[in-house]
Design an enzyme around this catalytic site. Structure first.
Site, PDB file in Angstrom:
ATOM      1  N   TYR A 154       0.835  -1.200   0.070  1.00 32.43           N
ATOM      2  CA  TYR A 154      -0.262  -0.037   0.027  1.00 32.43           C
ATOM      3  C   TYR A 154       0.696   1.267  -0.053  1.00 32.43           C
ATOM      4  CZ  TYR A 154      -3.785  -2.873   1.648  1.00 32.43           C
ATOM      5  OH  TYR A 154      -4.967  -4.024   1.756  1.00 32.43           O
ATOM      6  N   SER A 175      -2.532  -6.422  -6.630  1.00 29.98           N
ATOM      7  CA  SER A 175      -2.714  -5.456  -5.758  1.00 29.98           C
ATOM      8  C   SER A 175      -2.904  -6.182  -4.138  1.00 29.98           C
ATOM      9  CB  SER A 175      -3.634  -4.291  -6.366  1.00 29.98           C
ATOM     10  OG  SER A 175      -4.938  -4.743  -5.813  1.00 29.98           O
ATOM     11  N   ASP A 176      -2.562  -5.280  -3.406  1.00 25.59           N
ATOM     12  CA  ASP A 176      -3.002  -5.328  -2.000  1.00 25.59           C
ATOM     13  C   ASP A 176      -4.480  -5.142  -1.862  1.00 25.59           C
ATOM     14  OD1 ASP A 176      -3.077  -6.201   0.624  1.00 25.59           O
ATOM     15  OD2 ASP A 176      -0.974  -5.288   0.864  1.00 25.59           O
ATOM     16  N   TRP A 177      -5.274  -5.477  -0.941  1.00 24.91           N
ATOM     17  CA  TRP A 177      -6.621  -5.427  -0.791  1.00 24.91           C
ATOM     18  C   TRP A 177      -7.263  -3.982  -0.571  1.00 24.91           C
ATOM     19  CZ3 TRP A 177      -5.041  -9.414  -2.685  1.00 24.91           C
ATOM     20  CH2 TRP A 177      -5.538 -10.729  -2.483  1.00 24.91           C
TER      21      TRP A 177
END
Length: 610
Positions: free
Chosen positions: A259, A295-297
């Site tokens: 992030y 991608s991260d969440w």
């Protein structure tokens, strides 16, 4: 028309994977393609209801399992039910289930689940403490088998961030403070999960968090807006890349950017999932990674977590609309969006002429290839009846328990009346906190107060500050020092009776007072009480060496640079420190006071310290 009634080339396992991918890709609608490019989250406790809507209506078929199961069979049956829904939908594309780590002691719905029916091992820091690639590969191979037994085919790990900022909450899942050691171990991790050749017996690894999530400003976590900045005051950006280079060389199939947004570097100050120079120029072109970037969440839209709305982790691009964030991420090089289900953003952008369908095809090819290579089209279901006997077997559990013991680190072992405190001899009266007399085994008498004891044994945890309620409370950040009243309490016990202290180092605790007053000081990285009992009685031998420095004060931590390893002034114990103990029955203690055995990459340490 469905694959259940008509045969298509993509269903023919005898054809080359590339040909099968092309055939299926040519048949997919825009909605099918968009669904493939989202990696949703499914709470196991809610059953198959949420999955059915996401699969049938949104065509999503990658899911991260949220929450722990009590029985492996429950999880396997749930998986099979979801696969049956997928088989009846559209072109019958099977689901890929993924998970954060679930073989250790982390209990955080955003980062990892308790082991439950799976074998239980120390956190990754424990493997770093031992520094043995063979042990890492053994663990990964066991985890691979247990994952496959319940239908999990993608690991949202390893986490190879270099743990240079000791206040950061995610350090327990890393291989510690040395990038060289992390690089040594990650190849074994990938091999254990994926095998020498990626195929039907593999579990895909998603190495994270590129380009290294360790150097967080003041150690805060970028799940939250106050932790969004990633900083490099020591100019040490490339150091954090070393484990990722090794992971790419080892063949990791997937990579997750973090992030955080880099501040004060040559790169655009936006989150790494939106950062084209990071993902395309650095990861793709320089490191040569050709796999899936997920991608991260939750980087596009605000989300409800435990009844509280958290903003999208769209750091640096908060001003953009969710559609604009999506377009920027895809342009940066992301293939799949984690933790979201807003497929309409993607289909709408294509229909509005803002995004080409060809761009979707580039990512969809990779995602379909993964499913074909894993054999999901031929064998989407697992043997649920066999899951309980395949997961958490006596052999697997014994291996996990053995690693808990191996990873223990003996920090001090003082003489009491001329005899080393450890190992203990039977017959002592003991005051206990955090374990029971039953954990110690026969030969010890538990007493209610230190004053009535010959010895005290205390189990403690690394201190932390509470940042907020609910989801935020799971992230242990901030102060690493024990509160004055706790120091006073523990010191009083140590002064009343020789005291063995065992501390769970999920982060590098500030513990000079404990080191001074304890008769023996031990560190674990996730262990059961019976593992401690085996260590202190000599039934097992601690092999661990510190995977990071232990700072002397919070002032030293605050003065250190977030991106630099071994940067706190005058630590109580240095990286690589650890004492030796004899095994039970050894004729002599030898160097019971302890010979330091360096970890791989630890010497010459002075050459890498600022």
């Amino acid at each position: 028309m469905t694959p259940a009634t008509t045969r298509y080339p993509y269903q023919d396992a005898a054809l080359p994977v590339g040909q099968r991918v092309q055939d299926l890709l040519s048949r997919l609608s825009l909605e099918d393609k968009a669904g493939l490019m989202f990696h949703g989250a499914l709470p196991f406790a809610l059953g198959t209801g949420p999955a059915e809507e996401l699969i049938r209506e949104r065509r999503i078929n990658h899911f991260n399992i949220i929450g722990a199961a009590t029985q492996a069979r429950e999880l396997a049956e749930w998986h099979n039910s979801i696969q049956r829904i997928a088989a009846e939908t559209g072109w019958g594309i099977p689901v890929t289930l993924s998970t954060d780590p679930r073989h250790a002691y982390t209990d955080n719905p955003g980062t990892g689940a308790l082991a439950g029916p799976f074998s239980q091992w120390p956190e990754a820091l424990g493997f770093a403490a031992v520094g043995d690639p063979d042990a890492v590969e053994e663990f990964a191979d066991v985890a691979r088998q247990e994952y496959r037994a319940v239908g999990i085919r993608a690991a949202l790990h390893p986490q190879v961030d270099v743990f240079t900022e000791p206040r950061w909450s995610r350090g327990a899942a890393t291989f510690g403070e040395s990038a060289e050691l992390a690089a040594d171990l990650v190849g074994a991790y990938v091999r254990g999960f994926q095998g020498e050749t990626f195929g039907t017996e593999s579990v895909s690894t998603m190495t994270k968090h590129f380009p290294g999530g360790g150097p967080q400003l003041n150690g805060e976590d970028p799940h939250f807006s106050y932790g969004r900045e990633q900083v490099y005051p020591g100019g040490n950006f490339d150091y954090h890349l070393l484990p990722f280079r090794a992971a790419v060389d080892a063949g990791t199939r997937q990579v997750m950017p973090y992030y955080g947004m880099p501040v004060g570097t040559e790169y655009e100050e936006v989150g790494f999932a939106f950062n084209k120079r990071i993902l395309t120029e650095l990861l793709r072109e320089e490191l040569g990674f050709g796999g899936i970037v997920c991608s991260d969440w939750g980087i596009l839209t605000d989300g409800d977590i435990f009844g509280r709305v958290f903003p999208a982790r769209a750091w640096g691009v908060e001003h953009l609309t969710p559609e604009e964030r999506l377009l920027k991420a895809l342009d940066a090089g992301v293939d799949q969006i984690g933790g979201e289900s807003c497929v309409e953003l993607m289909t709408g952008a294509v229909r509005a002429g803002k995004l080409s369908e060809h761009r979707l095809d580039v990512s969809v090819r990779k995602l379909l290839e993964e499913k074909f290579l894993l054999g999901l089209f031929e064998n989407p279901l697992v043997d649920a009846a066999a899951a309980d006997t395949s997961v958490g077997t006596p052999q697997f559990r014994a291996a996990g328990r053995a690693m808990q013991r191996r990873s223990y680190t003996l920090l001090t072992n003082k003489d009491v009346d001329g005899v080393p405190t450890l190992p203990l001899t039977e017959g002592a009266r003991v005051y206990l906190e955090g374990l029971t007399a039953g954990d110690l085994g026969p030969g010890f008498i538990a007493v209610p107060t230190p004053e009535a004891a010959d010895l005290a044994i205390l189990r403690l945890r690394t201190p932390f500050e509470v940042r907020g309620e609910g989801f935020e409370s799971f992230f242990h950040c901030g102060n690493l020092a024990f509160a004055p009243e706790e120091i006073e309490r523990v010191t009083a016990i140590c002064q009343a009776v020789p005291t063995v202290i065992d501390i769970n180092l999920e982060r590098p605790a500030v513990l000079p007072e404990l080191a001074e007053h304890a008769a023996a000081l031990l560190a674990n990285y996730g262990s059961d009480a019976d593992a401690l009992a085996d260590i202190i009685t000599g039934r097992a031998v601690p092999e661990g060496r510190l995977p990071f420095d232990l700072p002397r004060s919070m002032a030293a931590v605050e003065a250190s640079r977030e991106d630099m390893p071994f940067d706190t002034e005058d630590p109580v114990f240095r990286y690589g420190h650890g004492l030796s103990l004899p095994a039970a029955g050894d004729a002599a203690f030898g160097d019971a006071a302890g010979a330091r055995v360096p970890l791989p990459g630890a010497e010459p340490m002075a050459g890498r310290r600022p």
